[in-house]
Design a protein around this motif. Structure first.
Motif, PDB file in Angstrom:
ATOM      1  N   UNK A  33      -2.295 -13.587   6.947  1.00  0.00           N
ATOM      2  CA  UNK A  33      -3.150 -12.393   7.055  1.00  0.00           C
ATOM      3  C   UNK A  33      -3.163 -11.797   8.458  1.00  0.00           C
ATOM      4  N   UNK A  34      -3.032 -12.638   9.495  1.00  0.00           N
ATOM      5  CA  UNK A  34      -3.004 -12.131  10.864  1.00  0.00           C
ATOM      6  C   UNK A  34      -1.730 -11.334  11.121  1.00  0.00           C
ATOM      7  N   UNK A  35      -0.613 -11.875  10.653  1.00  0.00           N
ATOM      8  CA  UNK A  35       0.664 -11.195  10.844  1.00  0.00           C
ATOM      9  C   UNK A  35       0.706  -9.887  10.053  1.00  0.00           C
ATOM     10  N   UNK A  36       0.236  -9.932   8.820  1.00  0.00           N
ATOM     11  CA  UNK A  36       0.252  -8.733   7.976  1.00  0.00           C
ATOM     12  C   UNK A  36      -0.618  -7.643   8.566  1.00  0.00           C
TER      13      UNK A  36
ATOM     14  N   UNK B 177       6.856  14.651   9.934  1.00  0.00           N
ATOM     15  CA  UNK B 177       7.726  15.797  10.103  1.00  0.00           C
ATOM     16  C   UNK B 177       7.152  16.957   9.311  1.00  0.00           C
ATOM     17  N   UNK B 178       6.942  18.088  10.005  1.00  0.00           N
ATOM     18  CA  UNK B 178       6.390  19.289   9.364  1.00  0.00           C
ATOM     19  C   UNK B 178       5.050  19.003   8.697  1.00  0.00           C
ATOM     20  N   UNK B 179       4.294  18.034   9.254  1.00  0.00           N
ATOM     21  CA  UNK B 179       2.963  17.745   8.735  1.00  0.00           C
ATOM     22  C   UNK B 179       2.950  16.958   7.442  1.00  0.00           C
ATOM     23  N   UNK B 180       4.118  16.573   6.912  1.00  0.00           N
ATOM     24  CA  UNK B 180       4.141  15.844   5.653  1.00  0.00           C
ATOM     25  C   UNK B 180       3.906  14.360   5.901  1.00  0.00           C
ATOM     26  N   UNK B 181       3.507  13.675   4.850  1.00  0.00           N
ATOM     27  CA  UNK B 181       3.257  12.238   4.929  1.00  0.00           C
ATOM     28  C   UNK B 181       4.569  11.465   4.942  1.00  0.00           C
ATOM     29  N   UNK B 182       4.574  10.346   5.657  1.00  0.00           N
ATOM     30  CA  UNK B 182       5.726   9.448   5.653  1.00  0.00           C
ATOM     31  C   UNK B 182       5.209   8.011   5.586  1.00  0.00           C
ATOM     32  N   UNK B 183       6.077   7.104   5.156  1.00  0.00           N
ATOM     33  CA  UNK B 183       5.724   5.693   5.217  1.00  0.00           C
ATOM     34  C   UNK B 183       5.717   5.006   3.862  1.00  0.00           C
ATOM     35  N   UNK B 184       5.318   3.736   3.900  1.00  0.00           N
ATOM     36  CA  UNK B 184       5.321   2.857   2.731  1.00  0.00           C
ATOM     37  C   UNK B 184       3.901   2.388   2.451  1.00  0.00           C
ATOM     38  N   UNK B 185       3.485   2.486   1.200  1.00  0.00           N
ATOM     39  CA  UNK B 185       2.145   2.069   0.789  1.00  0.00           C
ATOM     40  C   UNK B 185       2.263   0.972  -0.259  1.00  0.00           C
TER      41      UNK B 185
ATOM     42  N   UNK C 273       0.828  -1.626  13.375  1.00  0.00           N
ATOM     43  CA  UNK C 273       2.022  -1.027  13.979  1.00  0.00           C
ATOM     44  C   UNK C 273       2.552   0.091  13.096  1.00  0.00           C
ATOM     45  N   UNK C 274       2.534  -0.148  11.781  1.00  0.00           N
ATOM     46  CA  UNK C 274       2.989   0.880  10.842  1.00  0.00           C
ATOM     47  C   UNK C 274       2.102   2.123  10.933  1.00  0.00           C
ATOM     48  N   UNK C 275       0.798   1.920  11.142  1.00  0.00           N
ATOM     49  CA  UNK C 275      -0.103   3.056  11.299  1.00  0.00           C
ATOM     50  C   UNK C 275       0.271   3.891  12.523  1.00  0.00           C
ATOM     51  N   UNK C 276       0.619   3.225  13.606  1.00  0.00           N
ATOM     52  CA  UNK C 276       1.036   3.931  14.818  1.00  0.00           C
ATOM     53  C   UNK C 276       2.295   4.740  14.545  1.00  0.00           C
ATOM     54  N   UNK C 277       3.255   4.127  13.873  1.00  0.00           N
ATOM     55  CA  UNK C 277       4.507   4.825  13.576  1.00  0.00           C
ATOM     56  C   UNK C 277       4.257   6.039  12.687  1.00  0.00           C
ATOM     57  N   UNK C 278       3.392   5.869  11.686  1.00  0.00           N
ATOM     58  CA  UNK C 278       3.088   6.990  10.791  1.00  0.00           C
ATOM     59  C   UNK C 278       2.431   8.137  11.545  1.00  0.00           C
ATOM     60  N   UNK C 279       1.556   7.802  12.495  1.00  0.00           N
ATOM     61  CA  UNK C 279       0.827   8.833  13.238  1.00  0.00           C
ATOM     62  C   UNK C 279       1.752   9.684  14.097  1.00  0.00           C
TER      63      UNK C 279
END
Length: 299
Positions: A68-71, A87-95, A77-83
């Motif tokens: 759980x700590x690693x996850x 591109x062009x205001x669209x959403x990116x990433x994995x959920x 980190x993924x939140x930082x990358x998404x922020x």
């Protein structure tokens, strides 16, 4: 000690897949490089994280402590990358989403496809299982959110009402009770085809039925709605499923409904999240999309 994000990503991938080769595919490394990264992490922590059982690696107590700590760290980190990579205001990433059977098969699968078609730089992974396993998935940070049909008493999680549903009792069209309205006593002693233990559908029905003194006993148990419907079509007994799963079968007259006086089977679906995990913009957007999607589907 200098633990890298790559090492933690490798560890999480091995924990989820149980095999180095499969984990290597997920993190885009060769199997030898994946093994080396995992060995380096264990050396830095001075702890073994897995036990080998057959050809699989299973988390030990130290590994369960780290997961759980690693996850959570990888998620941040993924939140930082998404922020910073929109591109062009669209959403990116994995959920990552976990859902119990009825919700996953009849609601979220369609919604996830439609969402990703609208937001082409996203991917929504919907893991479909039963209520208890969904709760564990969210509690252990394997999924950002979960959608369940049963009760959740885990104090690590936030629980909120999400969607409403109705269960229906059904049978083979040639069954003596087909299309009938009967008293609870009329179904005592009948054979039932139910979901497996841990299923929210089964838990809700059994509790409601026992309040009327029905005491239903499962002659057959299956983990999917399709298996239950097939068994009932073979004359195995009475079944109980969400109306979401029965619509087409009833309209084609392949199954028939049984109405039991006093048996109220309207239920609430719930969305669960971890209290220690902040929602991502992608997760919030998906929840909002689902609300609009299901509203339009009902119109």
């Amino acid at each position: 000690m200098r633990i890298t994000l790559r090492q933690l990503a490798v560890f999480e991938a091995v924990a989820r897949s149980g095999q180095v080769a499969k984990a290597a595919e997920q993190v885009n490394l060769s199997p030898p490089a994946t093994s080396m990264a995992l060995a380096e992490l264990e050396k830095q922590l001075n702890a073994r994280l897995f036990e080998r059982i057959g050809n699989r690696l299973q988390l030990n107590s130290q590994g369960n402590l780290l997961l759980p700590l690693a996850t959570d760290l990888l998620h941040r980190v993924e939140q930082i990358e998404q922020a910073f990579t929109r591109q062009d205001g669209d959403l990116v990433g994995h959920l990552s989403v976990s859902a119990s059977s009825t919700i996953g098969n009849y609601l979220l699968a369609k919604a996830a496809v439609a969402f990703c078609q609208q937001h082409t730089q996203t991917h929504v992974d919907v893991a479909i299982t039963n209520t208890q396993e969904v709760i564990q998935s969210v509690a252990q940070f394997r999924a950002e959110m979960g959608f369940i049909e049963g009760h959740c008493t885990d104090n690590r999680l936030n629980i909120e009402p999400w969607h409403k549903d109705r269960l229906l009792v059904f049978c083979h069209p040639a069954h003596p009770l087909a299309g009938q309205t009967v008293k609870p006593a009329a179904v005592k002693g009948q054979s039932w085809v139910l979901r497996e233990e841990g299923s929210g559908t089964r838990e809700y029905f059994v509790n409601a039925a026992n309040e009327l003194g029905m005491q239903p006993e499962a002659k057959f148990c299956f983990s999917t709605p399709d298996a239950i419907k097939l068994a009932v079509k073979q004359g195995a007994g009475l079944g109980v499923l969400s109306e979401l799963a029965l619509d087409k079968d009833i309209s084609r007259k392949e199954l028939a409904l049984v109405t039991i006086e006093g048996l109220v089977l309207e239920r609430q679906f719930y969305r669960i999240t971890h209290k220690s995990r902040q929602a991502t913009s992608l997760g919030l957007a998906f929840v909002q999309f689902c609300g609009n999607f299901f509203h339009l589907s009902r119109e």
